[in-house]
Design an enzyme around this catalytic site. Structure first.
Site, PDB file in Angstrom:
ATOM      1  N   LYS A 274     -50.740 -15.312  32.629  1.00 38.28           N
ATOM      2  CA  LYS A 274     -51.349 -16.241  33.854  1.00 38.28           C
ATOM      3  C   LYS A 274     -50.710 -16.225  34.996  1.00 38.28           C
ATOM      4  O   LYS A 274     -51.703 -15.088  35.984  1.00 38.28           O
ATOM      5  CB  LYS A 274     -51.262 -17.871  33.690  1.00 38.28           C
ATOM      6  CG  LYS A 274     -52.429 -17.873  32.323  1.00 38.28           C
ATOM      7  CD  LYS A 274     -52.909 -19.514  32.251  1.00 38.28           C
ATOM      8  CE  LYS A 274     -54.126 -19.379  31.227  1.00 38.28           C
ATOM      9  NZ  LYS A 274     -53.959 -20.215  30.191  1.00 38.28           N
TER      10      LYS A 274
ATOM     11  N   PHE B 187     -51.333 -24.384  22.316  1.00 44.15           N
ATOM     12  CA  PHE B 187     -52.117 -23.435  22.741  1.00 44.15           C
ATOM     13  C   PHE B 187     -51.219 -22.236  22.533  1.00 44.15           C
ATOM     14  O   PHE B 187     -50.731 -22.216  23.745  1.00 44.15           O
ATOM     15  CB  PHE B 187     -53.086 -23.621  24.051  1.00 44.15           C
ATOM     16  CG  PHE B 187     -54.373 -22.482  23.767  1.00 44.15           C
ATOM     17  CD1 PHE B 187     -55.400 -23.224  23.246  1.00 44.15           C
ATOM     18  CD2 PHE B 187     -54.580 -21.789  24.495  1.00 44.15           C
ATOM     19  CE1 PHE B 187     -56.279 -21.724  22.983  1.00 44.15           C
ATOM     20  CE2 PHE B 187     -55.010 -20.894  25.585  1.00 44.15           C
ATOM     21  CZ  PHE B 187     -56.197 -21.104  24.571  1.00 44.15           C
TER      22      PHE B 187
ATOM     23  N   ASP C  47     -43.878 -20.624  24.905  1.00 46.38           N
ATOM     24  CA  ASP C  47     -44.787 -19.747  25.420  1.00 46.38           C
ATOM     25  C   ASP C  47     -44.849 -20.297  26.790  1.00 46.38           C
ATOM     26  O   ASP C  47     -45.020 -21.443  27.100  1.00 46.38           O
ATOM     27  CB  ASP C  47     -45.848 -20.251  24.656  1.00 46.38           C
ATOM     28  CG  ASP C  47     -47.077 -20.348  25.030  1.00 46.38           C
ATOM     29  OD1 ASP C  47     -47.197 -19.708  26.427  1.00 46.38           O
ATOM     30  OD2 ASP C  47     -48.787 -19.980  24.369  1.00 46.38           O
TER      31      ASP C  47
HETATM   32  C1  LIG Z   1     -53.826 -19.198  28.733  1.00 43.87           C
HETATM   33  C2  LIG Z   1     -52.954 -19.680  27.910  1.00 43.87           C
HETATM   34  C3  LIG Z   1     -53.224 -18.460  26.812  1.00 43.87           C
HETATM   35  C4  LIG Z   1     -53.605 -17.563  26.375  1.00 43.87           C
HETATM   36  O1  LIG Z   1     -53.846 -16.342  27.424  1.00 43.87           O
HETATM   37  P1  LIG Z   1     -54.327 -15.703  27.985  1.00 43.87           P
HETATM   38  O2  LIG Z   1     -54.165 -14.144  28.883  1.00 43.87           O
HETATM   39  O3  LIG Z   1     -55.941 -16.311  27.976  1.00 43.87           O
HETATM   40  O4  LIG Z   1     -54.718 -14.867  26.571  1.00 43.87           O
HETATM   41  C5  LIG Z   1     -51.234 -18.797  25.425  1.00 43.87           C
HETATM   42  N1  LIG Z   1     -50.870 -19.628  25.745  1.00 43.87           N
HETATM   43  C6  LIG Z   1     -50.657 -20.540  26.819  1.00 43.87           C
HETATM   44  C7  LIG Z   1     -49.611 -22.000  26.975  1.00 43.87           C
HETATM   45  C8  LIG Z   1     -52.214 -20.515  27.959  1.00 43.87           C
HETATM   46  O5  LIG Z   1     -52.083 -21.585  28.400  1.00 43.87           O
END
Ligand SMILES: *Cc1c(COP(=O)(O)O)cnc(C)c1O
Length: 399
Positions: free
Chosen positions: A252, A138, A223
């Site tokens: 986050k 994700f 990520d």
């Molecule tokens: C939540 C999340 C995103 C997206 O972040 P947003 O601030 O909602 O754009 C990207 N990568 C990972 C692993 C996430 O958990």
């Protein structure tokens, strides 16, 4: 449902685009709990989806935000501010990568920056632009990051998607090799897949990815949007492995509840972006940066990395005891305070039962109940929460 909640949810349905379907209306948060508009107090084992690692309304974070808001809320990136530069210095130091930082406002935007940097470098180095990402990964909801997110449910209806992504299976190096072409410039992954099911990469897989990147002159991009900022017991989840990425992204939890994203590079890729080649109006906002500096201070002074590991171990053991007790609970996965329980059935049902007991939790990957409690969770809170969870599991699966 009492009056205030009903009133606000009715209005929500009228005026909010239905991208979510909330059933709770929150008013305040303190530490590991939140309070709804009708006074109901709940344990938040979601941390607002991985945001409140230092707990809601930590006094140091609140003070930093208040002071910076009174001094300067925004300056544009035509001018520098001290908090953003100090924060970049701190992130470079914590990463040990010796590179530089680009600031933006969200996880998707940080991953977009990583994708753009990789393409900018790859196009100039062999005409390469393709990025290998992973099924069940994700990376966000912009068009490029939703394409990087190799999951049909969040791509449906958005054709045509951008070109330049190839998908492989997580923890399967052979499938990565098969996905690499002469156009490949980078491999992007979560060291622990969050949304896709709380699945940690194996040591062998992370080392294998690093080795492939070295052999084929590719960028390794981690990520860390969900797994970063202490969640798994190290500052960044990749630090729990014997590898270093070229780039990693944060968002986050970084700014204690304010919107902020960051792309951190090693020295080799620190100057790929040049003046004018990438930008974000609010990126590195001084209030968010001041909040982030306070968050880092709290993680250090309250030794929350150690706490994530210690409390995470206790929590994991308690969840394992539930798995041992219930046939329909299959497995505990994750690391530190990023934990998931695999369910033979619908995890939404379990999340609903947990909420009825007073605990907010998340689903992941279609069959996982996901827990991301604040790292400031104390042992006595955990014990109380585990009793409540035990009742919820009994409720759904029988005693
Ligand atoms: C939540 C999340 C995103 C997206 O972040 P947003 O601030 O909602 O754009 C990207 N990568 C990972 C692993 C996430 O958990």
């Amino acid at each position: 449902m009492s009056n205030k909640t009903t009133e606000i949810l009715d209005l929500y349905k009228k005026v909010m685009m239905p991208t979510f379907a909330p059933s709770v209306v929150l008013a305040t948060g303190k530490g590991v709990t939140v309070r709804d508009v009708d006074g109901l107090v709940l344990y938040d084992f979601t941390s607002g989806i991985g945001i409140h690692n230092v707990g809601y309304s930590h006094p140091k974070v609140v003070q930093a935000i208040q002071e910076q808001a009174a001094a300067l809320t925004h300056s544009s990136n035509l001018f520098a501010t001290e908090p953003q530069v100090k924060l970049a210095e701190k992130l470079v130091e914590l990463s040990g990568l010796g590179g530089k930082v680009f600031f933006c406002n969200s996880g998707a935007e940080a991953n977009e920056a990583a994708i753009k940097l990789a393409r900018k470098w790859g196009n100039a180095n062999g005409g390469r632009y393709e990025i290998v990402t992973f099924r069940r990964g994700f990376h966000g909801r912009t068009l490029a990051t939703v394409t990087a997110t190799a999951q049909a449910w969040c791509q449906e209806g958005y054709d045509p998607l951008p070109v330049g992504f190839a998908y492989a299976d997580f923890n399967d190096l052979e499938s990565v090799k098969a996905a690499i072409s002469d156009k490949t410039v980078a491999i992007m992954l979560e060291a622990i897949q969050g949304e896709g099911g709380v699945t940690p990469a194996t040591d062998e897989f992370m080392r294998g990815i690093r080795q492939l990147c070295d052999e084929k002159n590719l960028l390794m991009i981690c990520d860390e949007v969900q797994s970063g900022m202490g969640r798994t017991g190290t500052w960044f989840a990749w630090q729990g492995y014997d590898v270093k990425p070229d780039l990693f992204t944060l968002a986050k939890a970084i700014a204690g509840g304010l919107p902020m994203g960051a792309l951190v590079s090693n020295a080799k890729f620190a100057d790929v972006f040049t003046p004018g080649s990438h930008a974000s109006t609010f990126g590195g906002n001084p209030v968010a940066a001041a909040a982030a500096l306070a968050v880092i201070d709290v993680i250090e002074s309250e030794k929350l990395l150690k706490r994530a590991t210690e409390i995470g171990t206790l929590f994991r053991e308690a969840l394992q005891a539930e798995v041992d007790k219930h046939d329909k609970l299959l497995e505990v996965r994750g690391k530190g305070l990023m934990l998931g329980v695999v369910v033979d059935g619908d995890p939404k049902e379990v999340v609903e039962a947990l909420k009825a007991q007073g605990i907010l939790a998340l689903t992941a990957g279609g069959n996982v109940v996901r827990f991301l409690p604040p790292l400031v969770l104390r042992e006595e809170d955990l014990e109380e929460a585990i009793d409540m969870m035990s009742d919820a599991f009994d409720c759904v699966f029988g005693e």
